[in-house]
Design a protein around this motif. Structure first.
Motif, PDB file in Angstrom:
ATOM      1  N   GLY A  28       0.698  -1.150  -0.219  1.00  0.00           N
ATOM      2  CA  GLY A  28      -0.043  -0.027  -0.099  1.00  0.00           C
ATOM      3  C   GLY A  28       0.729   1.301   0.060  1.00  0.00           C
ATOM      4  N   PRO A  29       1.880   1.367   0.837  1.00  0.00           N
ATOM      5  CA  PRO A  29       2.633   2.593   0.910  1.00  0.00           C
ATOM      6  C   PRO A  29       3.452   3.016  -0.332  1.00  0.00           C
ATOM      7  CG  PRO A  29       2.990   1.319   3.172  1.00  0.00           C
ATOM      8  CD  PRO A  29       2.340   0.572   2.087  1.00  0.00           C
ATOM      9  N   SER A  30       4.163   2.004  -0.874  1.00  0.00           N
ATOM     10  CA  SER A  30       4.575   2.117  -2.126  1.00  0.00           C
ATOM     11  C   SER A  30       3.689   2.215  -3.196  1.00  0.00           C
ATOM     12  CB  SER A  30       5.618   0.912  -2.495  1.00  0.00           C
ATOM     13  OG  SER A  30       4.915  -0.502  -2.621  1.00  0.00           O
ATOM     14  N   ARG A  31       2.691   1.558  -3.530  1.00  0.00           N
ATOM     15  CA  ARG A  31       1.623   1.914  -4.492  1.00  0.00           C
ATOM     16  C   ARG A  31       0.983   3.351  -4.425  1.00  0.00           C
ATOM     17  NH1 ARG A  31      -3.099  -1.292  -4.427  1.00  0.00           N
ATOM     18  NH2 ARG A  31      -2.868  -1.435  -6.686  1.00  0.00           N
ATOM     19  N   ALA A  32       0.954   3.895  -3.314  1.00  0.00           N
ATOM     20  CA  ALA A  32       0.368   5.192  -3.218  1.00  0.00           C
ATOM     21  C   ALA A  32       1.518   6.356  -3.326  1.00  0.00           C
ATOM     22  CB  ALA A  32       0.091   5.584  -1.815  1.00  0.00           C
ATOM     23  N   LYS A  33       2.736   5.978  -3.353  1.00  0.00           N
ATOM     24  CA  LYS A  33       3.918   6.893  -3.681  1.00  0.00           C
ATOM     25  C   LYS A  33       4.200   6.647  -5.210  1.00  0.00           C
ATOM     26  CE  LYS A  33       6.253   7.172   0.712  1.00  0.00           C
ATOM     27  NZ  LYS A  33       6.031   8.418   0.934  1.00  0.00           N
ATOM     28  N   ASP A 128       9.475   8.641 -18.592  1.00  0.00           N
ATOM     29  CA  ASP A 128       8.316   7.750 -19.055  1.00  0.00           C
ATOM     30  C   ASP A 128       7.208   8.020 -18.176  1.00  0.00           C
ATOM     31  OD1 ASP A 128       6.477   5.533 -19.163  1.00  0.00           O
ATOM     32  OD2 ASP A 128       8.025   4.289 -19.914  1.00  0.00           O
ATOM     33  N   PRO A 129       5.983   8.291 -18.831  1.00  0.00           N
ATOM     34  CA  PRO A 129       4.746   8.450 -17.709  1.00  0.00           C
ATOM     35  C   PRO A 129       4.026   7.273 -16.978  1.00  0.00           C
ATOM     36  CG  PRO A 129       4.166   9.041 -19.654  1.00  0.00           C
ATOM     37  CD  PRO A 129       5.464   8.582 -20.024  1.00  0.00           C
ATOM     38  N   PHE A 130       4.276   6.217 -17.845  1.00  0.00           N
ATOM     39  CA  PHE A 130       3.557   4.928 -17.391  1.00  0.00           C
ATOM     40  C   PHE A 130       4.174   4.113 -16.674  1.00  0.00           C
ATOM     41  CE2 PHE A 130       1.033   7.075 -20.924  1.00  0.00           C
ATOM     42  CZ  PHE A 130      -0.199   7.034 -20.508  1.00  0.00           C
ATOM     43  N   GLU A 131       5.412   4.046 -16.408  1.00  0.00           N
ATOM     44  CA  GLU A 131       6.268   3.085 -15.791  1.00  0.00           C
ATOM     45  C   GLU A 131       5.642   3.057 -14.450  1.00  0.00           C
ATOM     46  OE1 GLU A 131       8.868  -0.055 -14.883  1.00  0.00           O
ATOM     47  OE2 GLU A 131       7.856   0.635 -16.597  1.00  0.00           O
ATOM     48  N   PRO A 132       5.542   4.184 -13.658  1.00  0.00           N
ATOM     49  CA  PRO A 132       5.158   4.089 -12.299  1.00  0.00           C
ATOM     50  C   PRO A 132       3.665   3.247 -11.949  1.00  0.00           C
ATOM     51  CG  PRO A 132       5.885   6.091 -12.667  1.00  0.00           C
ATOM     52  CD  PRO A 132       5.907   5.442 -13.790  1.00  0.00           C
ATOM     53  N   LEU A 133       2.847   3.487 -13.216  1.00  0.00           N
ATOM     54  CA  LEU A 133       1.656   2.681 -13.146  1.00  0.00           C
ATOM     55  C   LEU A 133       1.795   1.318 -13.252  1.00  0.00           C
ATOM     56  CD1 LEU A 133      -1.025   5.281 -14.732  1.00  0.00           C
ATOM     57  CD2 LEU A 133      -0.529   4.797 -12.425  1.00  0.00           C
ATOM     58  N   ILE A 134       2.357   0.724 -14.125  1.00  0.00           N
ATOM     59  CA  ILE A 134       2.558  -0.530 -14.576  1.00  0.00           C
ATOM     60  C   ILE A 134       3.247  -1.255 -13.316  1.00  0.00           C
ATOM     61  CG2 ILE A 134       3.746  -2.448 -15.869  1.00  0.00           C
ATOM     62  CD1 ILE A 134       1.586  -0.502 -17.445  1.00  0.00           C
ATOM     63  N   ILE A 135       4.425  -0.804 -12.586  1.00  0.00           N
ATOM     64  CA  ILE A 135       4.829  -1.276 -11.326  1.00  0.00           C
ATOM     65  C   ILE A 135       3.874  -1.100 -10.376  1.00  0.00           C
ATOM     66  CG2 ILE A 135       6.455  -0.770  -9.375  1.00  0.00           C
ATOM     67  CD1 ILE A 135       8.613   0.493 -11.922  1.00  0.00           C
ATOM     68  N   LEU A 136       2.974  -0.097 -10.139  1.00  0.00           N
ATOM     69  CA  LEU A 136       1.983  -0.128  -9.111  1.00  0.00           C
ATOM     70  C   LEU A 136       0.995  -1.279  -9.246  1.00  0.00           C
ATOM     71  CD1 LEU A 136      -0.097   2.799  -8.431  1.00  0.00           C
ATOM     72  CD2 LEU A 136      -1.122   0.985  -8.952  1.00  0.00           C
ATOM     73  N   PHE A 137       0.640  -1.423 -10.490  1.00  0.00           N
ATOM     74  CA  PHE A 137      -0.282  -2.744 -10.828  1.00  0.00           C
ATOM     75  C   PHE A 137       0.354  -4.276 -10.545  1.00  0.00           C
ATOM     76  CE2 PHE A 137      -2.337  -0.221 -14.622  1.00  0.00           C
ATOM     77  CZ  PHE A 137      -3.432   0.406 -13.672  1.00  0.00           C
ATOM     78  N   GLU A 138       1.568  -4.236 -10.741  1.00  0.00           N
ATOM     79  CA  GLU A 138       2.548  -5.224 -10.432  1.00  0.00           C
ATOM     80  C   GLU A 138       2.560  -5.562  -9.080  1.00  0.00           C
ATOM     81  OE1 GLU A 138       5.510  -5.548 -14.352  1.00  0.00           O
ATOM     82  OE2 GLU A 138       6.183  -4.127 -12.667  1.00  0.00           O
TER      83      GLU A 138
END
Length: 186
Positions: A28-33, A128-138
């Motif tokens: 949760g904490p890392s996903r929010a960040k 790259d704008p989407f890399e944080p979101l892909i990692i968030l999903f992972e």
């Protein structure tokens, strides 16, 4: 800017266990960040695209669809992913991650990954704008938006106008070890 290309991106998305609810709590904490990092990066792109008149502002200076924007389309509307990769992604998402917002974000990320490298050379200083979101999903699947917040069960990120995200500190790293340390230290 290091960019993930289309086929490896579809492979990554297809390997996500979208039903692993426990991960969404553990990370949760890392996903929010990671979401805050995405919002910062997306804001940088919106600012640059506005300068180049590639993204019109609507309503109170907000681009249509903020914060989840098809940035690739704004850069080059003729670029689209291969039909095979698009179908593979659609088939996977429709079976495993059917939330409309998740699908839209993944399709935007695929469009981004389908941009030729040369197109992005006009924007050498933007991440790259989407890399944080892909990692968030992972790190635990999706999220939802409610009452002006992006919600991760125990963690929330305020959804505000893009200008408020411009001056945020970048996330120090997207490395798994660093993100795990964020989760342990909360």
């Amino acid at each position: 800017m290091k960019k993930i290309h289309a086929e490896p991106l579809v492979d990554r998305i297809s390997s996500i266990n979208w039903q692993e609810e426990e991960l969404s709590f553990v990370h949760g904490p890392s996903r929010a960040k990671l979401m805050r990092e995405y919002l910062r990066r997306a804001a940088l792109w919106v600012q640059e695209l506005e300068k180049k008149n590639l993204i019109p502002a609507i309503g109170a200076g907000q681009p249509e669809g903020w914060p989840f924007i098809d940035i690739a389309y704004r850069i080059d509307s003729s670029v689209s992913p291969s039909a095979e990769l698009a179908a593979r992604l659609y088939d996977f998402l429709s079976e495993h991650a059917s939330a409309p917002l998740t699908g839209r974000i993944c399709r935007f990320a695929l469009s981004w990954a389908s941009l030729p490298d040369g197109v992005l050379s006009k924007f050498p200083d933007l991440p790259d704008p989407f890399e944080p979101l892909i990692i968030l999903f992972e790190r635990g699947g999706g999220f939802w938006i409610e009452n002006g917040f992006i919600d991760f069960v125990d963690y929330r990120v305020r959804l505000s106008c893009w200008q408020e995200h411009l001056d945020r500190q970048p996330l120090s790293s997207l490395d798994t070890y660093y993100l795990n340390s964020l989760d342990r230290n909360q």
